[in-house]
Design a protein around this motif. Structure first.
Motif, PDB file in Angstrom:
ATOM      1  N   ARG A 165      24.750 -10.209  63.326  1.00  0.00           N
ATOM      2  CA  ARG A 165      24.552 -11.422  62.525  1.00  0.00           C
ATOM      3  C   ARG A 165      23.988 -11.060  61.151  1.00  0.00           C
ATOM      4  O   ARG A 165      24.341 -11.684  60.147  1.00  0.00           O
ATOM      5  N   ALA A 166      23.121 -10.061  61.110  1.00  0.00           N
ATOM      6  CA  ALA A 166      22.550  -9.645  59.832  1.00  0.00           C
ATOM      7  C   ALA A 166      23.624  -9.080  58.914  1.00  0.00           C
ATOM      8  O   ALA A 166      23.693  -9.430  57.726  1.00  0.00           O
ATOM      9  N   TYR A 167      24.489  -8.220  59.447  1.00  0.00           N
ATOM     10  CA  TYR A 167      25.563  -7.663  58.631  1.00  0.00           C
ATOM     11  C   TYR A 167      26.494  -8.759  58.130  1.00  0.00           C
ATOM     12  O   TYR A 167      26.941  -8.729  56.983  1.00  0.00           O
ATOM     13  N   ALA A 168      26.783  -9.728  58.989  1.00  0.00           N
ATOM     14  CA  ALA A 168      27.653 -10.830  58.592  1.00  0.00           C
ATOM     15  C   ALA A 168      27.023 -11.667  57.484  1.00  0.00           C
ATOM     16  O   ALA A 168      27.726 -12.289  56.685  1.00  0.00           O
ATOM     17  N   ALA A 169      25.686 -11.658  57.413  1.00  0.00           N
ATOM     18  CA  ALA A 169      24.974 -12.398  56.379  1.00  0.00           C
ATOM     19  C   ALA A 169      24.739 -11.559  55.125  1.00  0.00           C
ATOM     20  O   ALA A 169      24.181 -12.050  54.145  1.00  0.00           O
ATOM     21  N   THR A 206      31.293  -1.571  62.093  1.00  0.00           N
ATOM     22  CA  THR A 206      32.483  -2.350  61.768  1.00  0.00           C
ATOM     23  C   THR A 206      32.302  -3.795  62.220  1.00  0.00           C
ATOM     24  O   THR A 206      31.740  -4.058  63.283  1.00  0.00           O
ATOM     25  N   LEU A 207      32.796  -4.691  61.377  1.00  0.00           N
ATOM     26  CA  LEU A 207      32.754  -6.108  61.681  1.00  0.00           C
ATOM     27  C   LEU A 207      33.860  -6.763  60.860  1.00  0.00           C
ATOM     28  O   LEU A 207      33.900  -6.600  59.636  1.00  0.00           O
ATOM     29  N   GLY A 208      34.765  -7.476  61.521  1.00  0.00           N
ATOM     30  CA  GLY A 208      35.905  -8.011  60.805  1.00  0.00           C
ATOM     31  C   GLY A 208      36.725  -6.885  60.207  1.00  0.00           C
ATOM     32  O   GLY A 208      37.068  -5.920  60.888  1.00  0.00           O
ATOM     33  N   ARG A 209      37.003  -6.992  58.925  1.00  0.00           N
ATOM     34  CA  ARG A 209      37.720  -5.928  58.225  1.00  0.00           C
ATOM     35  C   ARG A 209      36.785  -5.164  57.289  1.00  0.00           C
ATOM     36  O   ARG A 209      37.229  -4.592  56.286  1.00  0.00           O
ATOM     37  N   ALA A 210      35.510  -5.133  57.654  1.00  0.00           N
ATOM     38  CA  ALA A 210      34.509  -4.433  56.843  1.00  0.00           C
ATOM     39  C   ALA A 210      33.941  -3.239  57.599  1.00  0.00           C
ATOM     40  O   ALA A 210      33.734  -3.300  58.821  1.00  0.00           O
ATOM     41  N   PHE A 211      33.704  -2.163  56.843  1.00  0.00           N
ATOM     42  CA  PHE A 211      32.983  -1.015  57.383  1.00  0.00           C
ATOM     43  C   PHE A 211      31.703  -0.875  56.565  1.00  0.00           C
ATOM     44  O   PHE A 211      31.752  -0.756  55.340  1.00  0.00           O
ATOM     45  N   PHE A 212      30.568  -0.911  57.258  1.00  0.00           N
ATOM     46  CA  PHE A 212      29.266  -0.802  56.609  1.00  0.00           C
ATOM     47  C   PHE A 212      28.745   0.619  56.799  1.00  0.00           C
ATOM     48  O   PHE A 212      28.263   0.972  57.877  1.00  0.00           O
ATOM     49  N   GLY A 213      28.871   1.433  55.774  1.00  0.00           N
ATOM     50  CA  GLY A 213      28.435   2.818  55.884  1.00  0.00           C
ATOM     51  C   GLY A 213      26.923   2.917  55.960  1.00  0.00           C
ATOM     52  O   GLY A 213      26.208   2.310  55.155  1.00  0.00           O
TER      53      GLY A 213
END
Length: 213
Positions: A12-16, A120-127
Motif C-alpha cells: 500500500r505504501a508503494y502504491a501511494a 514489483t507492483l502493477g507495471r512498476a519496478f521499485f528499485g
C-alpha cells in the motif's frame, strides 16, 4: 515508528508513492520517505556506454532471476553504512516469498559479481538497492534488468533517489507530482516479471538496448 512492516502495508505504501528506510543497520525503527523529487530510470533510455557494451559482449558471466534473493539483499547491506536493517531485511524477504520482490544476479566463476533487487507492483519496478563485487557488476545487472522489464511490459523503473552512478546510466530526476502521475499509470494494469525468460545472451541484450535507447 516501530519497525512493523507486513507485506500488505508495504505494498500500500508503494502504491501511494512512499517507501521505508532505517537510519542504520541496527536501527529498530523505520521511517517513510516521500522525496519532493524522485529518481527514475527510463526503460527506453538506458545509457549503455561503449566500454560497458564491450564488457557485456565479451561474456564470461551468467545472469539469473530470483536465484538468490537473500544473498543479493545481504550483499547490498554488506557495507560500512546501510539503511537495510534487520526489520527491513525481514520485510523484503516476506515480500519476495509472496512474489512481489525480485532480484537479478550476475555470476562469475560461480560467485556473485553483482545484483539488484526491488519490488514489483502493477507495471512498476521499485528499485531498492544494488551491489557490485566485480567490475561493472551492478551496471551489467541493471542492463539485463532494464531489458527484461521492458520486454515484460513494465513502464516505470523507480530508483527513489538519483546518484552520479545512476545518472550516468540514464536516470533522471522528476518532481513528485510527475512521479505520481507515472505511478498512477503504471498501476492501472499488471505486468509479470516471469512472463518471459530472462535474456541471458549479453550480445542480444546490448543489441536490444541500443535499438530502444
Amino acid at each position: 515508528m516501530p519497525a512493523f512492516l507486513p507485506p500488505d502495508v508495504l505494498l500500500r505504501a508503494y502504491a501511494a508513492g512512499v517507501f521505508p528506510m532505517s537510519e542504520h543497520r541496527h536501527d529498530a525503527e523505520v521511517f517513510w520517505v516521500d522525496p519532493p523529487r524522485r529518481g527514475v530510470l527510463p526503460l527506453d533510455g538506458f545509457h549503455l556506454s561503449r566500454s560497458l557494451a564491450r564488457r557485456m559482449r565479451r561474456g564470461g558471466y551468467a545472469v539469473s532471476l530470483n536465484a538468490d534473493f537473500a544473498g543479493v539483499v545481504d550483499a547490498c547491506a554488506d557495507r560500512p553504512e546501510t539503511w537495510i536493517s534487520a526489520p527491513i531485511r525481514k520485510a523484503y524477504l516476506e515480500l519476495h516469498a509472496r512474489g512481489h520482490a525480485h532480484s537479478l544476479e550476475v555470476w562469475e566463476t560461480g560467485a556473485l559479481a553483482g545484483g539488484v533487487y526491488g519490488v514489483t507492483l502493477g507495471r512498476a519496478f521499485f528499485g531498492e538497492s544494488m551491489v557490485s563485487r566485480r567490475t561493472d557488476g551492478s551496471k551489467r545487472a541493471l542492463a539485463h534488468l532494464v531489458d527484461h522489464l521492458r520486454r515484460c511490459g513494465f513502464i516505470l523503473f523507480d530508483t527513489q533517489f538519483i546518484t552520479d552512478h545512476l545518472a550516468r546510466l540514464g536516470a533522471v530526476e522528476i518532481p513528485r507530482a510527475a512521479y505520481r502521475a507515472r505511478l498512477s499509470e503504471a498501476l492501472e494494469r499488471e505486468a509479470d516479471i516471469a512472463s518471459l525468460p530472462l535474456g541471458r545472451d549479453p550480445a542480444q541484450v546490448v543489441q536490444r538496448i541500443t535499438q530502444t535507447s
